[in-house]
Every structure is written in C-alpha cells, then in structure tokens.
Design a protein around this motif. Structure first.
Motif, short mmCIF file in Angstrom:
data_model
loop_
_atom_site.label_atom_id
_atom_site.label_comp_id
_atom_site.label_asym_id
_atom_site.label_seq_id
_atom_site.Cartn_x
_atom_site.Cartn_y
_atom_site.Cartn_z
N HIS A 182 -4.86 -0.67 -2.83
CA HIS A 182 -4.52 -1.27 -1.56
C HIS A 182 -3.06 -1.66 -1.49
CE1 HIS A 182 -3.98 -4.54 1.36
NE2 HIS A 182 -4.76 -3.76 2.09
N ILE A 183 -2.52 -2.07 -2.57
CA ILE A 183 -1.14 -2.52 -2.56
C ILE A 183 -0.18 -1.39 -2.24
CG2 ILE A 183 -0.67 -2.12 -5.02
CD1 ILE A 183 0.77 -4.93 -4.87
N GLN A 184 -0.65 -0.17 -2.47
CA GLN A 184 0.20 0.98 -2.17
C GLN A 184 0.17 1.36 -0.70
OE1 GLN A 184 -1.18 4.10 -4.69
NE2 GLN A 184 -0.74 3.01 -6.59
N CYS A 185 -0.62 0.63 0.09
CA CYS A 185 -0.91 1.14 1.42
C CYS A 185 -0.27 0.38 2.56
CB CYS A 185 -2.40 1.11 1.67
SG CYS A 185 -3.26 2.24 0.61
N THR A 186 0.68 1.00 3.19
CA THR A 186 1.20 0.55 4.47
C THR A 186 2.07 1.67 4.96
OG1 THR A 186 2.32 -1.19 5.68
CG2 THR A 186 3.28 -0.55 3.60
N THR A 187 2.68 1.52 6.08
CA THR A 187 3.52 2.59 6.57
C THR A 187 4.74 2.02 7.24
OG1 THR A 187 3.68 4.41 8.11
CG2 THR A 187 2.20 2.65 8.71
N TYR A 198 -1.45 -5.88 6.44
CA TYR A 198 -2.83 -5.69 6.87
C TYR A 198 -2.93 -5.94 8.37
CZ TYR A 198 -7.70 -6.65 7.69
OH TYR A 198 -8.96 -6.65 8.22
N GLU A 239 -2.60 0.19 -10.53
CA GLU A 239 -2.19 0.78 -11.83
C GLU A 239 -2.92 0.17 -13.02
OE1 GLU A 239 1.00 3.12 -13.93
OE2 GLU A 239 -0.15 3.20 -12.08
N TYR A 253 -9.68 5.06 -9.00
CA TYR A 253 -8.43 5.40 -8.31
C TYR A 253 -8.22 4.55 -7.06
CZ TYR A 253 -7.99 9.28 -11.50
OH TYR A 253 -7.86 10.04 -12.64
N ILE A 294 4.86 1.34 -2.95
CA ILE A 294 5.66 0.78 -1.87
C ILE A 294 5.80 -0.70 -2.14
CG2 ILE A 294 5.25 2.44 -0.02
CD1 ILE A 294 3.23 -0.68 -0.18
N ILE A 339 2.75 7.44 1.05
CA ILE A 339 2.57 8.01 -0.29
C ILE A 339 1.47 9.05 -0.30
CG2 ILE A 339 3.23 5.83 -1.41
CD1 ILE A 339 0.10 5.89 -2.26
N TRP A 360 -6.01 -0.73 7.98
CA TRP A 360 -7.13 -0.76 7.05
C TRP A 360 -8.25 -1.56 7.70
CZ3 TRP A 360 -7.35 2.31 3.12
CH2 TRP A 360 -6.22 2.65 2.39
N PRO A 413 -1.88 9.89 -2.01
CA PRO A 413 -2.86 9.12 -2.78
C PRO A 413 -3.19 9.81 -4.12
CG PRO A 413 -3.88 10.11 -0.85
CD PRO A 413 -2.43 10.36 -0.73
N ALA A 442 2.55 -4.90 1.04
CA ALA A 442 1.31 -4.48 1.67
C ALA A 442 1.13 -5.29 2.94
CB ALA A 442 0.13 -4.72 0.75
N TYR A 501 -12.40 -0.72 2.02
CA TYR A 501 -11.68 -0.53 3.28
C TYR A 501 -11.42 0.96 3.50
CZ TYR A 501 -10.65 -5.50 3.93
OH TYR A 501 -10.76 -6.85 4.15
N GLY A 542 -1.00 11.64 -8.70
CA GLY A 542 0.36 11.49 -8.21
C GLY A 542 0.48 10.11 -7.63
#
Lengths: 265, 265
Positions: free
Chosen positions: B138-143, A12, B195, B191, A7, B105, B153, B107, A10, B61, A3
């Motif tokens: 990593h690019i998918q990761c922030t909030t 950091y 992409e 994973y 976003i 998201i 991270w 994961p 990114a 990370y 899935g």
DNA sequence: CTATTTTGAGTCTTTAAGACTCTATTTTGT
DNA sequence: ACAAAATAGAGTCTTAAAGACTCAAAATAG
C-alpha cells in the motif's frame, strides 16, 4: 513478474457519494455511441483457439487443422479462428463453434487456459488469442464437414515436435500443463473418456497425462471420496485377461470437484 | 459445459510428411500480407484491465479509476484500457503500462486471471477484455499523474457493493476468487505487503483474503517448508504489546512456490 | 514488579496419500 | 479339466502434513 519500485508518500482518497452525477464531458452517451466507429482506431486482431484432447490406446491425442489461408498457409495449427461478431454471443460460444465445425460435436468439457497477445505473434499485426482446452471421447471425434486431409488427431508428443502455425506449439504446451495440474487435484480428465469407462482406464489416462504411475489404491480412495462417479451396474464387455472391471459414468458435478491434496509429483 | 454427442465411425488420419509443401492458394504470402487490412473486417474491441490489490490495516483494498470517457462516463472502474498497438509489446506490458499510469510504479506481482468477451458487455460492440490481477504494497500506491479525484483505493467489500463500469464487478470477484485459491496453496499474497514484514502480518493477510482464521503453527510450518522467505535479521520497530516479531523479506522464488496440500476451507 | 499480550516453538491428534499385501475373477495354455 | 498368469479391487501399515492445543520467552502497561 518481479519489479519493485517506491514512492515517497501514500495518500488515501475517499469515494464520492455517487459515481454517476455530472457527466465530465459535454457529449451525451447517445451521441458518443452514434458517432463511434471501431474502424477509426488501430485495433488488434482477436482470435479464439482450442487445444482439443482425447485419449486412444493409452496415448493422449490432440486435434490439428491444416490451414487453408495465409499466413502459415498449409501449416498444421489449432482449431479456432476469428470471432464472428454476428453469430458468436461470447468467447465460449466462439470456441465451441470452431470445435463443432471441425468435429461435428460440442465437446463435453471446455475450459479457458489463458490469453496470449503481442505485436509479433501474427505477421498481420498486433494479435491476441484466447486459448481454451477441450476434452472429448475419441469415438466422438471425426468430421464430415472438412475434407479428410484437413483435420487429424495426432499424438500430443508428435504434435509438439512439428512446426506449427503461429505460437500454437506453446499454446499446446500451456494447455497440457493445465491438464496436468487438473490431473493432480481433480477428475477432469474423465471427460476425455467415452460415456462409460472403467476405473483402470481412468487411472491409465491420468498416468499418461502426468507421465508417471499412480498408486491405484490412492486413486480409488480419492474417487470414492470425491463421489463424482457412479457405477452403471454393468461390467466391461471387452475381453481381457483378468477379472472383468465395473463400468462407471461421470456425474454432472465432476467438472468442478477439487481434491484438497495433490497427488505427489 | 456438458453436452455429449455421437457419431457413427471414428477415422484416424496420418500426418503428411511435411507441412509446408505446395501452398494451397495461388496468392503468395507476401501479396496476401501486403493487401491485408484489418479494417476490412468486422473486428472486436480488445482491452486489458487489472484488479490491483493491496492490504491496509488488515483490510484488502482495490484500486478504482473514475472513467473520463463514454461509455460509463464518471463511473468507477478498473485501471486498464485499450492495447496501444505502437507501444505495448504484449498483454503483460499493456497491463503494466495502465497500472503504472495510475500508480506511478509497476506492481511486483501480476498474473492473468481470464478473458471475458461477448457481444453485449460493451455498448460499442463485441468486446473482449483480458483481466489481470496485481499485488503491491500500500505504501507504494499513489499517483502524481492523475488528479486526486480520479484514482482511489477502496476496501474490496465496498467496491463490490458499488455499481461499477461494464462487468468490472464480476472481474473483481473473479480476481478475488483466484487470489483466495492462491492463498490456500501458495504465498503469493506476500506481494501485497511492503518490502519487509512480519509473519503475523502475512498470516493476517491470508486470513483476510480467505475470510477465516488459520492455525499459526500450520502457517509457520508451511513457510519454513516452502523456504521462500528469508529473515532480515532485524526485529520490527513498531511498538506493540508483546514480543518484538522478526522481519522477513520475500525471495524471488516465492511467486512460483506451490504447496502440495491446501489449507482447509 | 506483576499482569497481559504477542511471538514462536513443542507436541499430540487427525487426515489422506504411499507402499505393500492379498484375494477373487477371468483368460490362456496345456 | 486344470494350472498359470493377469487384472480388479479390497485390506492394512507407514508416512507426510495439517489441525488443535500447550507452553515459554519477550515485550509493554499499569
């Protein structure tokens, strides 16, 4: 399991110097713990259940227990149950306690398989169970604690055709799957055999678990390479047709040994 | 794990015809369930925590969250927390909910590692946690949910040198160990990449996880054999020194593929 | 235009499993 | 007592896949 989402950007973040400075809440930890009561919250049921395997007459058996309480009253299920927050120091101890209650002994091999939890698996509410599987020699298995009708060894194939309590059938399937994997790259199944055993008995056990035959040359080569079994020096006293096989016993390192390469499947 | 005992005689019990006849208790199941209240019993705390990994600049990370509550207030720890008995349908959903709260998201890869429970791991009382590990690009990761200081991270090596909440450090070590095993006989680490990616990027990731270099010929042969990646047809647009590498994406079957043979270790 | 770097294929070697053979040892049947 | 049958367990050839090394093509930097 799959899935993918995205976003836009990114970012950091750098870790701060210390992670203990300046508590973010006015309340002290002592005050918090003093006022904390687990029963103020909606919690979930947590149990520990084990799939205990052994081998007898070239067949794989599992231990089932007849339930004396609701829900699933009188159904057969896995040995296990709630954590005793007074007596159990950890999950392994809890699993061993329930197994010892049913068999009289602590099995020589115990390994965690997985945990299963959902809103619906127990009619009493949200429930999580930690599943272990255990191995022991069949001769070590009986009980003088439970009455005769409460505990029984059953061929795994037969157990999987019954209607068992909760989702215990899936748990047996998962444990069996794990045991199969172990049979492909380790000698863990040896713990289902008695103190001393022959290489043919061990091979036959692996074959039963895997549901297919193994080249005995390959099997013996691997055992020699692994160096986790030792000859007792004795020969089997069981009368049989051919040459009398040598007896082996397992070294302590056997539980952790891992072959680099799987047997074919 | 070892502890062998003996009993004098082995008995074998035959399963009864049905497992549902004649309830052993006077109380009906309905009455039992109606009167059942979990808060009448001493229960244990149950939480779900996840070790979320990603790769950036050839380094592994993990996501840490700053605790806003007692105990371990203001310590860094794993994303996770209690099961919401109303909203979480099962353990996986619970893990994903906590991860989505911190990252925005769900994961693309999530796998259960183990469960840890003991009397002493949480000062509030007997506590069990189900540990998952997850992988994402990593690019998918922030909030955008948590404030900037709450989530970060951190290179795994750095995280493992910090004093983290509860036994979260051991949980990271266990998750990392599992990921290492996976890197030896699967392509699961893919994973943690975006992409599309190059084979060199994937190999470098495996090398970082394993902490040693891999023969690229072996690695590529295995990938071809596994048939779980597909070429996008494009070449990498990143400017670099040598030949422009082909881009790949992962097929759905990648999560479950298992090589018969481990890489050397 | 040349040196350098990276991708990615070619190929020989090595390791360990599969497949098959063969012998020694033991029991069973006559 | 002896032949037949069965089992344990070693020997050896084949096969599959990883390690090690080589080499060519494509790209960049100077």
């Amino acid at each position: 399991m799959i899935g993918i989402g995205f976003i836009n950007a990114a970012r950091y973040y750098v870790v701060s110097e210390t992670n203990k400075s300046q508590p973010m809440s006015q309340q002290t930890e002592q005050a918090y713990l003093a006022s904390y009561n687990i029963k103020d919250y909606d919690t979930c049921l947590t149990t520990v259940d084990s799939v205990l395997f052994t081998v007898l007459n070239g067949e794989l058996y599992t231990l089932l227990v007849r339930r004396a309480n609701h829900p699933y009253l009188a159904y057969w299920g896995l040995p296990g149950g709630f954590i005793d927050v007074q007596r159990d120091v950890d999950l392994t101890a809890c699993a061993n306690r329930h197994l010892a209650e049913k068999t009289g002994i602590i099995p020589p091999y115990l390994e965690q398989v997985c945990s299963t939890g959902s809103k619906t698996r127990d009619p009493r509410g949200w429930s999580t169970t930690v599943t272990y599987y255990a191995l022991m020699a069949h001769i070590q298995c009986t009980t003088d604690i439970d009455s005769v009708d409460d505990v029984q060894w059953l061929p795994v194939t037969q157990a999987l055709q019954m209607e068992l309590a909760f989702d215990h059938k899936q748990m047996i399937e998962q444990a069996l799957e794990r045991l199969k994997q172990k049979a492909l790259y380790s000698l863990v199944p040896v713990y289902a055999l008695p103190e001393t055993f022959t290489l043919s008995e061990l091979q036959q056990l692996h074959e039963v678990i895997l549901g297919k035959s193994i080249q005995s040359k390959s099997f013996r080569r691997r055992i020699e390479l692994a160096n986790v079994l030792e000859e007792t020096g004795e020969l089997s006293t069981q009368k049989g047709k051919g040459k009398r096989p040598a007896l082996y016993r397992v070294k302590a390192s056997a539980a952790d040994y891992r072959f680099m390469r799987n047997l074919e499947y």
